[in-house]
Design an enzyme around this catalytic site. Structure first.
Site, PDB file in Angstrom:
ATOM      1  N   HIS A  77     -33.365 -11.668 -24.045  1.00 46.38           N
ATOM      2  CA  HIS A  77     -33.309 -12.249 -22.710  1.00 46.38           C
ATOM      3  C   HIS A  77     -31.980 -12.987 -22.525  1.00 46.38           C
ATOM      4  CE1 HIS A  77     -37.602 -11.465 -23.131  1.00 46.38           C
ATOM      5  NE2 HIS A  77     -37.754 -11.661 -21.835  1.00 46.38           N
ATOM      6  N   ASN A  78     -31.114 -12.894 -23.529  1.00 45.99           N
ATOM      7  CA  ASN A  78     -29.800 -13.546 -23.507  1.00 45.99           C
ATOM      8  C   ASN A  78     -28.800 -12.624 -22.812  1.00 45.99           C
ATOM      9  OD1 ASN A  78     -27.026 -14.042 -24.500  1.00 45.99           O
ATOM     10  ND2 ASN A  78     -27.971 -15.632 -25.767  1.00 45.99           N
TER      11      ASN A  78
ATOM     12  N   HIS B 239     -18.839  -9.821 -35.593  1.00 46.66           N
ATOM     13  CA  HIS B 239     -19.985  -9.647 -36.488  1.00 46.66           C
ATOM     14  C   HIS B 239     -20.947  -8.601 -35.945  1.00 46.66           C
ATOM     15  CE1 HIS B 239     -20.574 -12.663 -33.460  1.00 46.66           C
ATOM     16  NE2 HIS B 239     -21.868 -12.773 -33.671  1.00 46.66           N
ATOM     17  N   ARG B 240     -21.149  -8.604 -34.627  1.00 47.58           N
ATOM     18  CA  ARG B 240     -22.077  -7.642 -34.015  1.00 47.58           C
ATOM     19  C   ARG B 240     -21.505  -6.236 -34.076  1.00 47.58           C
ATOM     20  NH1 ARG B 240     -23.040 -10.616 -29.999  1.00 47.58           N
ATOM     21  NH2 ARG B 240     -24.735 -11.681 -31.063  1.00 47.58           N
TER      22      ARG B 240
ATOM     23  N   PHE C 126     -19.229 -15.703 -25.145  1.00 46.97           N
ATOM     24  CA  PHE C 126     -20.320 -16.629 -24.858  1.00 46.97           C
ATOM     25  C   PHE C 126     -20.619 -17.431 -26.116  1.00 46.97           C
ATOM     26  CE2 PHE C 126     -22.235 -12.862 -26.602  1.00 46.97           C
ATOM     27  CZ  PHE C 126     -23.347 -13.287 -27.308  1.00 46.97           C
TER      28      PHE C 126
ATOM     29  N   ASP D  38     -18.065 -18.821 -29.088  1.00 48.49           N
ATOM     30  CA  ASP D  38     -16.832 -18.033 -29.150  1.00 48.49           C
ATOM     31  C   ASP D  38     -15.550 -18.845 -28.940  1.00 48.49           C
ATOM     32  OD1 ASP D  38     -18.270 -15.770 -29.715  1.00 48.49           O
ATOM     33  OD2 ASP D  38     -17.911 -14.771 -27.805  1.00 48.49           O
TER      34      ASP D  38
ATOM     35  N   ASP E  12     -30.257 -10.732 -34.235  1.00 50.36           N
ATOM     36  CA  ASP E  12     -30.363 -12.171 -34.441  1.00 50.36           C
ATOM     37  C   ASP E  12     -29.066 -12.586 -35.087  1.00 50.36           C
ATOM     38  OD1 ASP E  12     -32.141 -14.469 -34.014  1.00 50.36           O
ATOM     39  OD2 ASP E  12     -31.823 -14.783 -36.158  1.00 50.36           O
ATOM     40  N   SER E  13     -28.415 -13.550 -34.491  1.00 50.72           N
ATOM     41  CA  SER E  13     -27.093 -13.913 -34.967  1.00 50.72           C
ATOM     42  C   SER E  13     -26.877 -15.399 -34.813  1.00 50.72           C
ATOM     43  CB  SER E  13     -26.026 -13.137 -34.182  1.00 50.72           C
ATOM     44  OG  SER E  13     -26.160 -13.348 -32.799  1.00 50.72           O
TER      45      SER E  13
ATOM     46  N   LYS F 192     -12.750  -7.936 -28.890  1.00 50.78           N
ATOM     47  CA  LYS F 192     -13.744  -8.588 -29.740  1.00 50.78           C
ATOM     48  C   LYS F 192     -14.673  -7.585 -30.415  1.00 50.78           C
ATOM     49  CE  LYS F 192     -17.637 -11.786 -29.655  1.00 50.78           C
ATOM     50  NZ  LYS F 192     -18.580 -12.533 -28.794  1.00 50.78           N
TER      51      LYS F 192
END
Length: 210
Positions: free
Chosen positions: A14-15, A195-196, A160, A163, A74-75, A183
């Protein structure tokens, strides 16, 4: 042998920031994306003790409720001088209003309390755990990590979360100063820096390419 992800897929978040990044990463693979928010799926309680466990909890809940494969992340930011905090609680440090300016101020206050002023004292890393879960419970899971230092004051208004205060190793601009392509753009056109993105490259090899 891993399953290939195809068809309609739920992005279990939901982010809005995460949704945008994950949509951009998945878009080239021809899957039809729908978010947990669009489907009005409830947000499960994140009771895991690792990023990987929480990613699975979110993906499994979305897959079970929607009947579709679900993709979750999840981060968080882990600060060495703060014993790994905010870590799993990175989003919670922003409070119910998701005020990440407040969260960054908390991190900086913690570093000041520790006397962490030099770059070597302000080491941190972002970690991302990605989980894809099918309705029958089958899972593919990977993790990615990027190291850096924390700067103050924050720099930039892109991205976001934390960052704007995260300066990745080898760069002179924070994630908040970087475009989305810089990024998390993937090779061969991008560096796969975040990372993602690094986690996604691993996931891509397992279930997004034939």
């Amino acid at each position: 042998m891993y399953r290939r992800l195809s068809g309609r897929v739920v992005i279990a978040t939901h982010n809005k920031g995460k949704l945008k990044e994950m949509s951009e990463l998945l878009a080239p693979h021809g899957v039809e994306l729908v978010s947990a928010g669009e489907l009005q799926l409830p947000e499960p309680e994140e009771t895991g003790v690792t990023f990987a466990e929480n990613a699975f909890i979110k993906a499994y809940a979305a897959a079970k409720t929607s009947g579709l494969p679900a993709f979750a992340d999840d981060s968080g930011l882990c600060v060495e001088a703060l014993d790994g905090d905010p870590g799993l609680y990175s989003a919670r440090w922003a409070g119910p209003e998701k005020d990440f300016n407040l969260a960054m101020e908390k991190v900086e206050a913690g570093l000041k309390a520790k006397g962490a002023v030099t770059p070597s004292q302000r080491r941190a890393y972002f970690i991302s755990a990605l989980s894809v879960v099918w309705p029958d419970g089958y899972e593919v899971a990977v993790e990615g990590r990027v190291e850096g230092v924390l700067v103050w004051p924050p720099r930039g208004h892109a991205g976001f979360g934390y960052d704007p205060m995260f300066l990745p190793d080898g760069f002179d601009r924070t994630f908040g100063d970087m475009t989305a392509k810089e990024k998390h753009g993937l090779p061969p056109h991008g560096l796969g820096l975040s990372h993602r993105a690094r986690a996604f490259i691993a996931l891509e090899k397992l279930c997004l390419t034939s």
